[in-house]
Design an enzyme around this catalytic site. Sequence first.
Site, PDB file in Angstrom:
ATOM      1  N   ASP A  10       0.235   2.793   1.635  1.00  0.00           N
ATOM      2  CA  ASP A  10      -0.964   1.921   1.601  1.00  0.00           C
ATOM      3  C   ASP A  10      -1.974   2.548   0.993  1.00  0.00           C
ATOM      4  OD1 ASP A  10       0.522  -0.125   2.985  1.00  0.00           O
ATOM      5  OD2 ASP A  10       0.317   0.753   4.856  1.00  0.00           O
ATOM      6  N   LYS A  32       7.410   2.215   0.580  1.00  0.00           N
ATOM      7  CA  LYS A  32       6.885   0.620   0.516  1.00  0.00           C
ATOM      8  C   LYS A  32       5.672   0.402  -0.160  1.00  0.00           C
ATOM      9  CE  LYS A  32       5.031  -1.476   4.169  1.00  0.00           C
ATOM     10  NZ  LYS A  32       3.703  -2.475   3.852  1.00  0.00           N
ATOM     11  N   ASP A  59       6.719  -5.068  -0.665  1.00  0.00           N
ATOM     12  CA  ASP A  59       6.346  -5.963   0.288  1.00  0.00           C
ATOM     13  C   ASP A  59       5.267  -6.856   0.028  1.00  0.00           C
ATOM     14  OD1 ASP A  59       5.457  -6.964   3.028  1.00  0.00           O
ATOM     15  OD2 ASP A  59       4.472  -4.818   3.608  1.00  0.00           O
ATOM     16  N   LEU A  60       5.614  -8.015  -0.857  1.00  0.00           N
ATOM     17  CA  LEU A  60       4.508  -8.986  -1.205  1.00  0.00           C
ATOM     18  C   LEU A  60       4.479 -10.298  -0.207  1.00  0.00           C
ATOM     19  CD1 LEU A  60       4.710  -8.172  -5.112  1.00  0.00           C
ATOM     20  CD2 LEU A  60       3.167  -7.541  -3.514  1.00  0.00           C
ATOM     21  N   LYS A  61       5.418 -10.685   0.431  1.00  0.00           N
ATOM     22  CA  LYS A  61       5.409 -11.770   1.647  1.00  0.00           C
ATOM     23  C   LYS A  61       5.467 -12.779   0.700  1.00  0.00           C
ATOM     24  CE  LYS A  61       3.889  -8.848   5.372  1.00  0.00           C
ATOM     25  NZ  LYS A  61       3.460  -7.640   4.861  1.00  0.00           N
ATOM     26  N   HIS A  63       5.239 -16.740  -0.432  1.00  0.00           N
ATOM     27  CA  HIS A  63       5.440 -18.121   0.543  1.00  0.00           C
ATOM     28  C   HIS A  63       4.820 -19.126  -0.508  1.00  0.00           C
ATOM     29  CE1 HIS A  63       4.242 -20.119   4.461  1.00  0.00           C
ATOM     30  NE2 HIS A  63       4.974 -20.977   3.746  1.00  0.00           N
ATOM     31  N   ASP A  64       5.600 -20.014  -0.859  1.00  0.00           N
ATOM     32  CA  ASP A  64       5.136 -20.929  -1.677  1.00  0.00           C
ATOM     33  C   ASP A  64       6.219 -22.193  -1.886  1.00  0.00           C
ATOM     34  OD1 ASP A  64       3.812 -22.693  -3.965  1.00  0.00           O
ATOM     35  OD2 ASP A  64       2.754 -20.821  -4.519  1.00  0.00           O
ATOM     36  N   PRO A  66       9.650 -23.954  -3.092  1.00  0.00           N
ATOM     37  CA  PRO A  66      10.819 -23.238  -3.593  1.00  0.00           C
ATOM     38  C   PRO A  66      10.995 -22.954  -4.885  1.00  0.00           C
ATOM     39  CG  PRO A  66      11.161 -24.991  -1.989  1.00  0.00           C
ATOM     40  CD  PRO A  66       9.835 -25.124  -2.345  1.00  0.00           C
ATOM     41  N   ASN A  67      10.632 -23.835  -5.972  1.00  0.00           N
ATOM     42  CA  ASN A  67      10.617 -23.456  -7.209  1.00  0.00           C
ATOM     43  C   ASN A  67       9.872 -22.414  -7.740  1.00  0.00           C
ATOM     44  OD1 ASN A  67      11.730 -24.313  -9.939  1.00  0.00           O
ATOM     45  ND2 ASN A  67       9.520 -24.722 -10.352  1.00  0.00           N
ATOM     46  N   THR A  68       8.676 -22.407  -7.169  1.00  0.00           N
ATOM     47  CA  THR A  68       7.620 -21.111  -7.523  1.00  0.00           C
ATOM     48  C   THR A  68       8.141 -19.859  -6.884  1.00  0.00           C
ATOM     49  OG1 THR A  68       5.778 -22.745  -7.530  1.00  0.00           O
ATOM     50  CG2 THR A  68       5.231 -20.338  -7.138  1.00  0.00           C
ATOM     51  N   THR A 119       2.882  -9.762  13.379  1.00  0.00           N
ATOM     52  CA  THR A 119       2.601  -9.234  14.679  1.00  0.00           C
ATOM     53  C   THR A 119       1.204  -9.464  14.797  1.00  0.00           C
ATOM     54  OG1 THR A 119       2.334  -7.184  13.587  1.00  0.00           O
ATOM     55  CG2 THR A 119       4.334  -7.225  14.972  1.00  0.00           C
ATOM     56  N   ARG A 211       0.531   5.472   8.559  1.00  0.00           N
ATOM     57  CA  ARG A 211      -0.460   6.614   9.008  1.00  0.00           C
ATOM     58  C   ARG A 211       0.108   7.817   9.591  1.00  0.00           C
ATOM     59  NH1 ARG A 211      -4.293   2.101  11.208  1.00  0.00           N
ATOM     60  NH2 ARG A 211      -1.995   1.155  11.234  1.00  0.00           N
TER      61      ARG A 211
HETATM   62  O1  C5P Z   1       0.073   2.940   9.091  1.00  0.00           O
HETATM   63  P1  C5P Z   1       1.208   2.300  10.003  1.00  0.00           P
HETATM   64  O2  C5P Z   1       2.354   2.926  10.529  1.00  0.00           O
HETATM   65  O3  C5P Z   1       0.669   1.145  11.068  1.00  0.00           O
HETATM   66  O4  C5P Z   1       1.774   1.121   8.847  1.00  0.00           O
HETATM   67  C1  C5P Z   1       2.562   0.129   9.036  1.00  0.00           C
HETATM   68  C2  C5P Z   1       2.890  -0.605   7.699  1.00  0.00           C
HETATM   69  O5  C5P Z   1       3.684  -1.738   8.077  1.00  0.00           O
HETATM   70  C3  C5P Z   1       1.684  -1.304   7.163  1.00  0.00           C
HETATM   71  O6  C5P Z   1       1.770  -1.257   5.891  1.00  0.00           O
HETATM   72  C4  C5P Z   1       1.698  -2.528   7.780  1.00  0.00           C
HETATM   73  O7  C5P Z   1       1.001  -3.597   6.773  1.00  0.00           O
HETATM   74  C5  C5P Z   1       2.993  -2.982   7.988  1.00  0.00           C
HETATM   75  N1  C5P Z   1       3.357  -3.945   8.832  1.00  0.00           N
HETATM   76  C6  C5P Z   1       3.077  -3.814  10.252  1.00  0.00           C
HETATM   77  N2  C5P Z   1       3.337  -4.855  11.201  1.00  0.00           N
HETATM   78  C7  C5P Z   1       4.293  -6.130  10.622  1.00  0.00           C
HETATM   79  C8  C5P Z   1       4.593  -6.239   9.038  1.00  0.00           C
HETATM   80  C9  C5P Z   1       4.037  -5.240   8.474  1.00  0.00           C
HETATM   81  O8  C5P Z   1       2.347  -3.102  10.586  1.00  0.00           O
HETATM   82  N3  C5P Z   1       4.398  -6.864  11.436  1.00  0.00           N
END
Ligand code: C5P
Length: 232
Positions: A10, A32, A59-61, A63-64, A66-68, A119, A211
């Site tokens: 990150d 990631k 990790d770009l998640k 959501h749109d 289906p075709n896009t 989360t 982190r």
């Molecule tokens: O620094 P840390 O260990 O908290 O980083 C966790 C990573 O996982 C971050 O990139 C965060 O965006 C990602 N993440 C998360 N919880 C989720 C989905 C992704 O912490 N439910």
Amino acid sequence: MGKDVIIACDFASAEETFKFLDKFEGKKPFVKIGMELYYAEGPSIVREIKARGHKIFLDLKLHDIPNTVKKAMSVLSRLDVDMTNLHAAGTVAMMEAALEGLTRPDGTRPLLIAVTQLTSTSQERMENDLLIKEPIDQVVLHYAHNAKIAGLDGVVCAPLEAGKVHERCGDGFVTVTPGVRFADGDVGDQVRVTTPEGAKKLGSDYIVVGRPITAAADPVAAYERCCREFIG
Ligand code: C5P
């Protein structure tokens, strides 16, 4: 399923990322790349990290419609990442389209993982903002099952949910779990945390650790400790 530790890179720039990865010298951890780094640097950051020999979870998640999503996944498949993801809330039809787009002409593709409920979403917010009235753990399992039906490989979930996801969707259905902290480390903004050893016991297939490694005084030692505790 090969268990592995994925480092959440990150960082805001390529410069910072390479400064961090250079510390690992000969080692090539699974990394990631999230929205911040990807939107800052574009697809070149993926190609450069791949060229250095790392496995990549993009990790770009998505959501749109289906075709896009299908067309976007087709573009991402050419970046040769190892794992990527989308929101299960996009429906089974969107996930099926994504899988089709992601599959390369030779039939190979990266692992495709679904985000169930973030989360950061509480029961209260889900009920009031999204009008979903079921208990959140049931919603998570239902979305995981939808991902399974669509042919996806697994879900992102909390380590504490990994066992239930495996029960519902099978042992081969991959669980990728963030929220990992060392027993003697800072929790930061994560709410429900588990140690690497705890995640192993709970059945996680991959842990995503940011982190505790990126902000450690010795990131390489922190990464190795994670691998020792999680993989053994
Ligand atoms: O620094 P840390 O260990 O908290 O980083 C966790 C990573 O996982 C971050 O990139 C965060 O965006 C990602 N993440 C998360 N919880 C989720 C989905 C992704 O912490 N439910």
